[in-house]
Design an enzyme around this catalytic site. Structure first.
Site, PDB file in Angstrom:
ATOM      1  N   GLU A 208      37.829  37.310  40.995  1.00 54.31           N
ATOM      2  CA  GLU A 208      37.609  36.749  42.335  1.00 54.31           C
ATOM      3  C   GLU A 208      38.851  36.800  43.218  1.00 54.31           C
ATOM      4  O   GLU A 208      39.217  35.816  43.867  1.00 54.31           O
ATOM      5  CB  GLU A 208      37.056  35.317  42.209  1.00 54.31           C
ATOM      6  CG  GLU A 208      35.789  35.286  41.367  1.00 54.31           C
ATOM      7  CD  GLU A 208      35.191  33.885  41.169  1.00 54.31           C
ATOM      8  OE1 GLU A 208      35.768  32.913  41.680  1.00 54.31           O
ATOM      9  OE2 GLU A 208      34.147  33.787  40.514  1.00 54.31           O
TER      10      GLU A 208
ATOM     11  N   GLU B 134      27.788  38.692  35.336  1.00 50.69           N
ATOM     12  CA  GLU B 134      27.397  37.270  35.316  1.00 50.69           C
ATOM     13  C   GLU B 134      25.986  37.093  35.873  1.00 50.69           C
ATOM     14  O   GLU B 134      25.689  36.132  36.588  1.00 50.69           O
ATOM     15  CB  GLU B 134      28.397  36.430  36.121  1.00 50.69           C
ATOM     16  CG  GLU B 134      29.821  36.533  35.615  1.00 50.69           C
ATOM     17  CD  GLU B 134      30.810  35.609  36.323  1.00 50.69           C
ATOM     18  OE1 GLU B 134      30.372  34.678  37.020  1.00 50.69           O
ATOM     19  OE2 GLU B 134      32.025  35.831  36.172  1.00 50.69           O
TER      20      GLU B 134
END
Ligand code: 9MR
Length: 349
Positions: A139, A255
């Site tokens: 991220e 994910e």
């Protein structure tokens, strides 16, 4: 009462179907769940051919103090993976969340590089030879945020500038030359301006890293999908995946789950809508041969981060994953199974 379908329960597991096509299927979970819930652990061992450490290899879990490393839970997961012939996947060396409480007081401009490289050398080194892949940097992109370079404003960026990414990948590569090193991020999936900006920024970053010879091997697409998001355009996603693949990189769906927050409550329609999102998304991404793995963020609705992070306003439990809370296969399971069955074959690595 859920109706159990014996034919569905007896069908070939997801990991075996993925394997037929040279793909990996896996799920993220924790040592605690594996140790405390044997039925869940058995479902993981049956369905998966890869296990992802959901929380146990984050800084917060590994670093009780600035001097110590605690591998208890990570090692328990690694042992379970090995015992059940699952590959193992590390998450994550560098993230702005799940840092230990001491971090803010202890890590400074002066010692940040030492902390970062010591951590990666020790942790990636500890599992060297046992890891399929590592999310080295998680991220890092924030194209609409404060940062001038499209990177997220994080402690690592504040202390080390954009260099922290290069440092992290170089250190990880030296510590485990065999693991696939991944840059992992979210909001890359939809035909909306926010995701378009993120795709552009991550492509630019990947191009620069590859051009500088930084050992990044793959893009991780988190793919936390939303059943109520209408703006999905397979062409746009396919084009993006092709550009990533053209850089010589692999792609992992890391994910995957489907937020059912805004769907009607009725189970059957809700499950079909979620399954439909899985099917459409996987049919699209599996066309790209560089996509080598499909990993869901959890396996069963019994345990999902979405229960806390994306609760439904009617209080009903979310149903984002392939197995229901009783560990029975749902329409989402069938959608993933059929996407694997229809996927083109990859060469077995
Ligand atoms: O699912 C994880 C949850 O149990 C943790 O409390 C949380 C904070 O560590 O992280 C969740 O996993 C996140 C992952 O590490 C990075 N991408 C977003 C995931 C969901 O929030």
């Amino acid at each position: 009462m859920a109706m159990v379908n014996p034919t569905l329960e007896a069908a070939l597991p997801l990991g075996d179907r993925a394997d037929v096509k040279g793909l990996l299927y896996g799920a993220a979970t924790t040592a605690r769940k594996i140790q405390q819930d044997s039925a869940f652990a058995a479902a993981v061992a049956r369905e998966c051919n890869l296990l992802v450490a959901e929380n146990d290899l984050k800084w917060r879990a590994l670093r009780p103090t600035p001097e110590q490393f605690d591998f208890t839970r990570g090692d328990a997961l690694a042992a379970f993976a090995q015992a059940h012939n699952l590959q193992f996947r590390g998450h994550t060396c560098v993230w702005h969340n799940a840092l230990p409480d001491w971090f803010e007081q202890v890590v400074t401009h002066q010692n940040a590089e030492q902390f970062l490289t010591d951590h990666i050398r020790t942790v990636v080194g500890h599992y060297a030879g046992k890891m399929h892949s590592w999310d080295v940097v998680n991220e890092a992109i924030d194209p609409v945020g404060e940062g001038i370079d499209g990177l997220r404003d994080t402690p690592w960026h504040r202390f080390l500038g954009a260099d922290y990414i290069d440092i992290a990948f170089h250190t990880a590569a030296a510590a485990d030359p065999n693991a696939l090193l991944v840059l992992n991020d979210y909001d890359l999936d939809y035909a909306i301006p926010r995701d378009a900006a993120k795709r552009e920024a991550i492509l630019r970053l990947l191009q620069e890293l590859v051009a500088r010879g930084v050992p990044v091997h793959a893009l991780g697409m988190q793919a936390h999908l939303r059943a109520s998001e209408p703006n999905f355009d397979p062409m746009i996603l396919r084009d993006f995946l092709r550009q990533v693949a053209d850089l010589g990189l692999k792609i992992l769906i890391t994910e995957l789950d489907v937020v059912d927050q805004d769907l009607p409550r009725a189970l059957h329609t809700r499950d079909l809508a979620v399954a439909n999102v899985y099917q459409t998304y996987l049919d699209t991404v599996l066309q790209q041969p560089a996509v080598i793995a499909v990993l869901t963020w959890g396996l069963s609705d019994r345990y999902t981060w979405l229960a806390g992070f994306r609760p439904r306003s009617d209080g009903a439990a979310p149903r984002p994953l392939p197995l229901d809370a009783l560990l029975y296969r749902k329409p989402a399971w069938s959608a993933i199974a059929s996407a694997f069955d229809q996927a083109p074959s990859r060469p077995h690595l």
